[in-house]
Design a protein around this motif. Structure first.
Motif, PDB file in Angstrom:
ATOM      1  N   ARG A   1       0.875  -1.288  -0.068  1.00  0.00           N
ATOM      2  CA  ARG A   1       0.095   0.065  -0.018  1.00  0.00           C
ATOM      3  C   ARG A   1       0.827   1.236   0.096  1.00  0.00           C
ATOM      4  NH1 ARG A   1      -3.507   2.703   4.735  1.00  0.00           N
ATOM      5  NH2 ARG A   1      -4.762   4.280   3.505  1.00  0.00           N
ATOM      6  N   LEU A   2       0.849   2.023  -1.166  1.00  0.00           N
ATOM      7  CA  LEU A   2       1.596   3.111  -1.230  1.00  0.00           C
ATOM      8  C   LEU A   2       1.070   4.356  -0.464  1.00  0.00           C
ATOM      9  CD1 LEU A   2       2.380   3.214  -4.949  1.00  0.00           C
ATOM     10  CD2 LEU A   2       3.806   2.008  -3.225  1.00  0.00           C
ATOM     11  N   GLY A   3      -0.078   4.389  -0.081  1.00  0.00           N
ATOM     12  CA  GLY A   3      -0.787   5.664   0.694  1.00  0.00           C
ATOM     13  C   GLY A   3      -2.253   5.521   0.050  1.00  0.00           C
ATOM     14  N   GLY A   4      -3.187   6.079   0.847  1.00  0.00           N
ATOM     15  CA  GLY A   4      -4.547   6.355   0.579  1.00  0.00           C
ATOM     16  C   GLY A   4      -5.080   5.271   0.137  1.00  0.00           C
ATOM     17  N   ASP A   5      -5.541   5.422  -1.237  1.00  0.00           N
ATOM     18  CA  ASP A   5      -6.343   4.351  -1.718  1.00  0.00           C
ATOM     19  C   ASP A   5      -5.542   3.794  -3.111  1.00  0.00           C
ATOM     20  OD1 ASP A   5      -6.842   6.327  -3.110  1.00  0.00           O
ATOM     21  OD2 ASP A   5      -8.642   5.776  -4.017  1.00  0.00           O
ATOM     22  N   GLU A   6      -4.146   3.920  -2.899  1.00  0.00           N
ATOM     23  CA  GLU A   6      -3.330   3.256  -3.927  1.00  0.00           C
ATOM     24  C   GLU A   6      -2.421   2.384  -3.350  1.00  0.00           C
ATOM     25  OE1 GLU A   6      -0.170   5.469  -7.026  1.00  0.00           O
ATOM     26  OE2 GLU A   6      -0.573   6.515  -5.278  1.00  0.00           O
ATOM     27  N   PHE A   7      -2.428   1.299  -4.417  1.00  0.00           N
ATOM     28  CA  PHE A   7      -1.738   0.134  -4.251  1.00  0.00           C
ATOM     29  C   PHE A   7      -0.744  -0.201  -5.110  1.00  0.00           C
ATOM     30  CE2 PHE A   7      -5.632  -0.381  -1.819  1.00  0.00           C
ATOM     31  CZ  PHE A   7      -5.378  -1.050  -0.514  1.00  0.00           C
ATOM     32  N   ALA A   8       0.426  -1.029  -4.993  1.00  0.00           N
ATOM     33  CA  ALA A   8       1.446  -1.282  -6.060  1.00  0.00           C
ATOM     34  C   ALA A   8       1.560  -2.711  -5.914  1.00  0.00           C
ATOM     35  CB  ALA A   8       2.721  -0.608  -5.589  1.00  0.00           C
ATOM     36  N   VAL A   9       1.547  -3.443  -7.043  1.00  0.00           N
ATOM     37  CA  VAL A   9       1.841  -4.904  -7.162  1.00  0.00           C
ATOM     38  C   VAL A   9       2.907  -5.163  -8.195  1.00  0.00           C
ATOM     39  CG1 VAL A   9       0.784  -6.900  -8.151  1.00  0.00           C
ATOM     40  CG2 VAL A   9      -0.607  -5.105  -6.908  1.00  0.00           C
ATOM     41  N   MET A  10       3.874  -6.147  -7.963  1.00  0.00           N
ATOM     42  CA  MET A  10       4.932  -6.406  -8.764  1.00  0.00           C
ATOM     43  C   MET A  10       4.590  -7.950  -9.165  1.00  0.00           C
ATOM     44  SD  MET A  10       8.882  -5.864  -8.527  1.00  0.00           S
ATOM     45  CE  MET A  10       9.998  -5.598  -9.948  1.00  0.00           C
ATOM     46  N   LEU A  11       4.841  -8.141 -10.463  1.00  0.00           N
ATOM     47  CA  LEU A  11       4.380  -9.685 -10.750  1.00  0.00           C
ATOM     48  C   LEU A  11       5.659 -10.109 -11.570  1.00  0.00           C
ATOM     49  CD1 LEU A  11       0.675  -8.880 -12.303  1.00  0.00           C
ATOM     50  CD2 LEU A  11       1.124  -9.679 -10.045  1.00  0.00           C
ATOM     51  N   PRO A  12       6.483 -10.701 -10.967  1.00  0.00           N
ATOM     52  CA  PRO A  12       7.925 -11.183 -11.511  1.00  0.00           C
ATOM     53  C   PRO A  12       7.194 -12.240 -12.361  1.00  0.00           C
ATOM     54  CG  PRO A  12       7.989 -10.944  -9.041  1.00  0.00           C
ATOM     55  CD  PRO A  12       6.702 -10.822  -9.501  1.00  0.00           C
TER      56      PRO A  12
END
Length: 631
Positions: free
Chosen positions: A274-285
């Motif tokens: 979770r980057l902050g607020g309602d923003e998320f980050a995903v990494m798909l190797p």
């Protein structure tokens, strides 16, 4: 602890030795007062003792000497001569020059433990007082046994040592337990702090810093081994409405639920933060384009599953922006910028899973600079308005103009809207920018009306303007202040703006229609707007996007689309304007198809309003006019 014990031992031993000395001093005082002094009343020490006096002294001291409570006893004059000794000798003893002897002659008692270890004795030297006068008549030098005192001292020290050792051992145990408990507590605290420093408290997911660290490690390995994968940014749609309507506690619960659903749709090797607020980050190797989209499609379904917050059923949607590595970059920041650009494109379009399509990205680093400069540009009045004519078909008479903003940048020259409008729309600047354009455009409209030109004025507005609660009131107040006719103002809304917050946009459009302001749907055909969105709205104009107009004179599919839009618009009671008309062939085809208006370089390019031609003639064909329009 050992040092503390040693200090206490030393102090207690010194106290015990002092106790022995005081005991010897007291014993000597008793012998002097009870045994010696009574026998020497009126004796002249300088003359010595008589035989009877010596015999009396022996009788008085014999018992103490016999029992060993006194080791040696001497009565001496002030000059040092031995007047009496228990062994009968008249020599020996403490030298006259010794400080203790001198102190005794001056009336002060001195006591000292002398001798080596195991052979210590107590030496007492004190003034000898005889008779009722209290006058000192000599010095009593007394040697007392120390072994008894030493044995008692050792017993006391042993008992003390045992108590101290036991106390110190208990204290050490307590401190050890306390230290162990404290160490464990600090270790747990450190673990918690480390966890909190790298995780989001609300959702338990890794935070921005942890994602950066782990993602950079994955990219480093991928760069070395030739691996591939995707970096994805996820943003919830209309999350602010949940916070504003149900409260922040409901928003927090929603974020926890969404985080769990995101995690459920990923493999163990995937990264989620979770980057902050309602923003998320995903990494798909290890995922290619198709695989990444397939994973996110599954996650989208999980996120969209209905949930109930405070008794209100909700179905959330999310926008996904994808950047692939190494195709779109090898550095994390570069990939995040491109994923963000793709996500932003998805928020303004119909697709909610968007892969970065390439090209230059002016967001976010360049946009930050543009936003700062644009704020100053509004203050310094560096913006200008140009106008492009809209002509009626088939006659091509100018019946309206569209206001197009330009920025007279002090360093970069005249900038088209594409250089700064995206940055403005992505920030709060779009509101004051739109207000400035409306004010200036209505002032210009008053100018051309004064010259006899009754052109309608078209102004582009953003989805953010429609979502602003005060925008409709601002337009109404501005029309009243300028005296402009509402029916001569047309506000152009892009079709993608209607795909955002539909309910808010429709409400704002209806309120604007109530004011009498015309509403135009711009770029129609590119946003896949549901026709249900148009039903019931006061739409006065539909503008066909230039992508369908550019080859309408020769492409059957474009012709079919344009004809369908014309029929649809007329069925809704709206007129149709074709954008991007650049040739006479396209003009003629649109006239034949029943299009109401045209706009494009064939009729005129954007210019300041005094330079807009009073009339554009395109029929019959005229080479000079066509060439002038092309220029």
């Amino acid at each position: 602890m050992v040092l503390l014990g040693a200090v206490m031992w030393r102090g207690y031993r010194a106290d015990a030795a002092e106790q022995g000395r005081q005991q010897g001093l007291a014993q000597a005082a008793v012998i002097a007062e009870m045994a010696v002094a009574p026998k020497l009343g009126g004796v002249d020490m300088a003359a010595g003792l008589t035989t009877s006096q010596l015999e009396g002294m022996r009788e008085a001291t014999e018992l103490a000497v016999f029992h060993g409570s006194v080791l040696r006893l001497r009565v001496r004059g002030f000059t040092g001569q031995v007047v009496f000794s228990d062994d009968g000798s008249t020599s020996g003893g403490l030298p006259v020059a010794d400080p203790d002897f001198q102190a005794a002659t001056a009336g002060e008692s001195r006591v000292k433990v002398i001798g080596g270890a195991g052979h210590e004795v107590i030496r007492v030297v004190q003034p000898l007082v005889a008779g009722a006068t209290g006058q000192s008549i000599g010095v009593l030098e007394l040697y007392l046994p120390y072994q008894g005192i030493a044995a008692q001292l050792r017993a006391q020290l042993r008992g003390f040592a045992e108590r101290v050792a036991g106390g110190l051992a208990a204290l050490y145990l307590v401190l050890a337990l306390l230290a162990g408990w404290t160490t464990r507590s600090l270790r747990r605290y450190a673990i918690r702090q480390e966890y909190q420093a790298s995780h989001d408290v609300l959702t338990g997911l890794p935070n921005r810093a942890a994602f950066r660290s782990r993602a950079e490690s994955v990219l480093e390995v991928a760069g070395r081994d030739g691996g591939r994968g995707a970096v994805v940014l996820v943003d919830l749609n209309r999350f602010k409405e949940v916070n504003d309507t149900l409260g922040h506690h409901a928003g927090d619960e929603l974020l926890r639920v969404v985080a769990a659903r995101l995690r459920a749709g990923l493999d163990d090797s995937d990264l989620l933060a979770r980057l902050g607020g309602d923003e998320f980050a995903v990494m798909l190797p290890g995922r290619d384009r198709e695989q990444a989209v397939a994973v996110l499609a599954g996650i989208r379904q999980l996120v969209a599953e209905e949930l109930v917050l405070d008794g209100v059923p909700l179905s959330m949607e999310a926008s996904f922006g994808i950047a692939l590595y190494p195709e779109h970059g090898t550095e994390l920041q570069e990939l995040k910028v491109r994923a963000d650009a793709a996500m932003y494109q998805g928020k303004r379009g119909a697709e909610d899973i968007v892969v970065f399509a390439g090209g230059t990205v002016g967001h976010p680093h360049q946009w930050l600079k543009v936003q700062a400069e644009l704020r100053h540009a509004l203050e310094r009045d560096e913006l200008v308005l140009w106008y492009q004519p809209k002509v009626g078909l088939p006659g091509a008479e100018i019946n309206g103009v569209e206001a197009l903003v330009r920025w007279q940048h002090p360093e970069r020259g005249l900038l088209p809207p594409g250089e700064f409008l995206p940055a403005a729309e992505h920030s709060g600047l779009i509101a004051p920018l739109t207000e400035w354009v409306l004010r200036r455009a209505l002032d210009d409209q008053a100018g051309w009306i004064a010259t006899g030109q009754d052109w309608t004025l078209s102004v582009n507005i953003s989805a953010r303007n429609l979502e602003s609660t005060g925008f409709v009131g601002f337009v109404g107040a501005l029309l009243a202040a300028t005296g402009a006719r509402p029916d001569r103002l047309i506000l152009e809304v892009t079709e993608t703006a209607l795909a955002g917050d539909v309910e808010t946009a429709m409400r704002a459009i209806k309120e604007l229609g109530t004011l009498g302001v015309g509403i135009s749907v711009d770029d129609f055909g590119t946003g896949y707007t549901s026709l249900s969105h148009l039903r019931g709205l006061p739409i006065t104009e539909i503008k066909i996007d230039r992508a369908f107009v550019a080859d309408v004179d020769r492409d059957p599919q474009s012709q079919a689309i344009v004809r369908s839009v014309i029929d649809l618009a007329h069925g809704l009671g709206s007129r149709v304007t074709a954008e991007g008309v650049e040739t006479l062939e396209i003009h003629r085809w649109l006239v034949e198809a029943g299009c109401d208006e045209g706009q494009g370089w064939l009729y005129g390019r954007p210019v300041p309003w005094p330079q807009v031609a009073a009339k554009v003639i395109v029929e019959p064909s005229s080479a000079p006019l066509t060439e002038r329009a092309a220029r």
